[in-house]
Scaffold this motif. Structure first.
Motif, PDB file in Angstrom:
ATOM      1  N   ALA A  83     -35.338  23.253  29.506  1.00 10.09           N
ATOM      2  CA  ALA A  83     -36.777  23.227  29.247  1.00 10.09           C
ATOM      3  C   ALA A  83     -37.041  22.164  28.198  1.00 10.09           C
ATOM      4  O   ALA A  83     -36.135  21.790  27.438  1.00 10.09           O
ATOM      5  CB  ALA A  83     -37.277  24.589  28.767  1.00 10.09           C
ATOM      6  N   ASN A  84     -38.283  21.696  28.145  1.00 10.27           N
ATOM      7  CA  ASN A  84     -38.662  20.681  27.163  1.00 10.27           C
ATOM      8  C   ASN A  84     -39.142  21.273  25.845  1.00 10.27           C
ATOM      9  O   ASN A  84     -38.726  20.843  24.774  1.00 10.27           O
ATOM     10  CB  ASN A  84     -39.766  19.777  27.736  1.00 10.27           C
ATOM     11  CG  ASN A  84     -39.259  18.775  28.747  1.00 10.27           C
ATOM     12  OD1 ASN A  84     -38.923  17.656  28.412  1.00 10.27           O
ATOM     13  ND2 ASN A  84     -39.191  19.188  30.005  1.00 10.27           N
ATOM     14  N   THR A  85     -40.025  22.268  25.909  1.00 12.96           N
ATOM     15  CA  THR A  85     -40.667  22.775  24.699  1.00 12.96           C
ATOM     16  C   THR A  85     -39.678  23.240  23.632  1.00 12.96           C
ATOM     17  O   THR A  85     -39.886  22.949  22.442  1.00 12.96           O
ATOM     18  CB  THR A  85     -41.664  23.889  25.045  1.00 12.96           C
ATOM     19  OG1 THR A  85     -42.728  23.339  25.837  1.00 12.96           O
ATOM     20  CG2 THR A  85     -42.261  24.503  23.795  1.00 12.96           C
ATOM     21  N   PRO A  86     -38.591  23.945  23.972  1.00 12.56           N
ATOM     22  CA  PRO A  86     -37.655  24.365  22.922  1.00 12.56           C
ATOM     23  C   PRO A  86     -37.004  23.212  22.167  1.00 12.56           C
ATOM     24  O   PRO A  86     -36.404  23.443  21.107  1.00 12.56           O
ATOM     25  CB  PRO A  86     -36.612  25.187  23.688  1.00 12.56           C
ATOM     26  CG  PRO A  86     -37.341  25.694  24.881  1.00 12.56           C
ATOM     27  CD  PRO A  86     -38.260  24.579  25.264  1.00 12.56           C
ATOM     28  N   HIS A  87     -37.144  21.989  22.687  1.00 14.40           N
ATOM     29  CA  HIS A  87     -36.599  20.835  21.960  1.00 14.40           C
ATOM     30  C   HIS A  87     -37.371  20.544  20.676  1.00 14.40           C
ATOM     31  O   HIS A  87     -36.969  19.671  19.901  1.00 14.40           O
ATOM     32  CB  HIS A  87     -36.558  19.605  22.869  1.00 14.40           C
ATOM     33  CG  HIS A  87     -35.407  19.623  23.851  1.00 14.40           C
ATOM     34  ND1 HIS A  87     -35.335  20.537  24.870  1.00 14.40           N
ATOM     35  CD2 HIS A  87     -34.295  18.861  23.935  1.00 14.40           C
ATOM     36  CE1 HIS A  87     -34.220  20.324  25.564  1.00 14.40           C
ATOM     37  NE2 HIS A  87     -33.572  19.321  25.015  1.00 14.40           N
ATOM     38  N   ILE A  88     -38.451  21.270  20.449  1.00 18.06           N
ATOM     39  CA  ILE A  88     -39.124  21.207  19.151  1.00 18.06           C
ATOM     40  C   ILE A  88     -38.127  21.494  18.025  1.00 18.06           C
ATOM     41  O   ILE A  88     -38.193  20.888  16.952  1.00 18.06           O
ATOM     42  CB  ILE A  88     -40.289  22.232  19.097  1.00 18.06           C
ATOM     43  CG1 ILE A  88     -41.411  21.833  20.057  1.00 18.06           C
ATOM     44  CG2 ILE A  88     -40.835  22.379  17.670  1.00 18.06           C
ATOM     45  CD1 ILE A  88     -42.506  22.884  20.199  1.00 18.06           C
ATOM     46  N   VAL A  89     -37.189  22.400  18.289  1.00 11.46           N
ATOM     47  CA  VAL A  89     -36.199  22.775  17.268  1.00 11.46           C
ATOM     48  C   VAL A  89     -34.797  22.311  17.668  1.00 11.46           C
ATOM     49  O   VAL A  89     -33.800  22.837  17.191  1.00 11.46           O
ATOM     50  CB  VAL A  89     -36.227  24.299  17.012  1.00 11.46           C
ATOM     51  CG1 VAL A  89     -37.546  24.704  16.367  1.00 11.46           C
ATOM     52  CG2 VAL A  89     -35.986  25.092  18.304  1.00 11.46           C
TER      53      VAL A  89
END
Length: 233
Positions: A83-89
């Motif tokens: 997924a892309n969004t968890p790459h926030i952290v």
């Protein structure tokens, strides 16, 4: 051969797509009847969305780090978040991970550079579009990133969270997304559009160049190719 550990379930449909695509990509490169070793850890999507919605990024990072540790304990040589969004952290998780992590953002940036693109648009959740991690990675490579207008960002986010993640792919949503893509080509001069949410290719993948008006960078497939290359390295 290296074993990949996948943080999946974010969301489930794209995790299925990852698994199928890894198998297919591997077998194209190794047509000997063998299959690649894959470990999937399907995590709690609702927990992560709650963390990102309320800005509890440290909690999200700790949660994902613990789930990566479970993959390492199961025998994974390296890990990915499907997924892309968890790459926030991503940086925080990578720092504390017992195994190397392969970033979907860096893989996409490398693919854009390989294609000679300099100015790209981004479709994603509001979390991803506004967090800045895509922008920073692309700026470091000398590439510029353009976001949809504010109202368009809200539209993409709403449809992503309330339709795509629930396996609901409506023709009117598809048409509106394509309309936004064409506007960004005409008014913003984007040379390509990053599908920065792994459910987005499920609704847009069959759009041809004339219909979309701009080539798509399917982050799922880009990530899959990088995963299989790492498995065979």
């Amino acid at each position: 051969m290296k074993t990949v550990g996948i943080i999946g379930g974010v969301g489930p449909e794209s995790t299925i797509e990852y698994y199928r695509s890894i198998i297919a990509s591997y077998r194209r490169l190794k047509p000997d009847g063998s299959y690649p070793p894959v470990i999937i850890n399907s995590v709690n999507l609702t927990k992560l969305i709650d963390c990102f919605s309320s800005g509890r990024l440290e909690e999200a990072a700790q949660y994902l780090t613990g789930e990566v540790q479970r993959l390492a304990g199961a025998g994974a040589d390296f890990a990915v978040v499907a997924a892309n969004t968890p790459h926030i952290v991503f940086d925080e998780v990578q720092r504390d991970s017992p195994v190397p992590l392969l970033s979907i953002v860096r893989a996409t940036c490398e693919e854009a550079a390989r294609l000679g693109m300099k100015r790209l648009g981004l479709f994603a959740t509001r979390f991803t579009m506004r967090a800045g991690f895509y922008q920073r990675t692309f700026a470091d490579a000398g590439l510029s990133l353009v976001l949809p207008r504010e109202d368009e960002q809200e539209y993409v986010h709403d449809k992503y969270m309330n339709e795509l993640l629930k396996d609901l792919f409506l023709p009117e949503t598809r048409g509106r997304l394509l309309s936004i893509a064409r506007r960004m080509r005409d008014e913003e001069g984007v040379e390509g559009l990053i599908l920065g949410g792994t459910e987005l290719p499920l609704i847009l993948r069959d759009a041809d160049a004339e219909e979309a008006g701009v080539p798509f960078l399917d982050t799922t497939q880009i990530h899959v190719r990088a995963i299989v290359a790492e498995m065979l390295s």
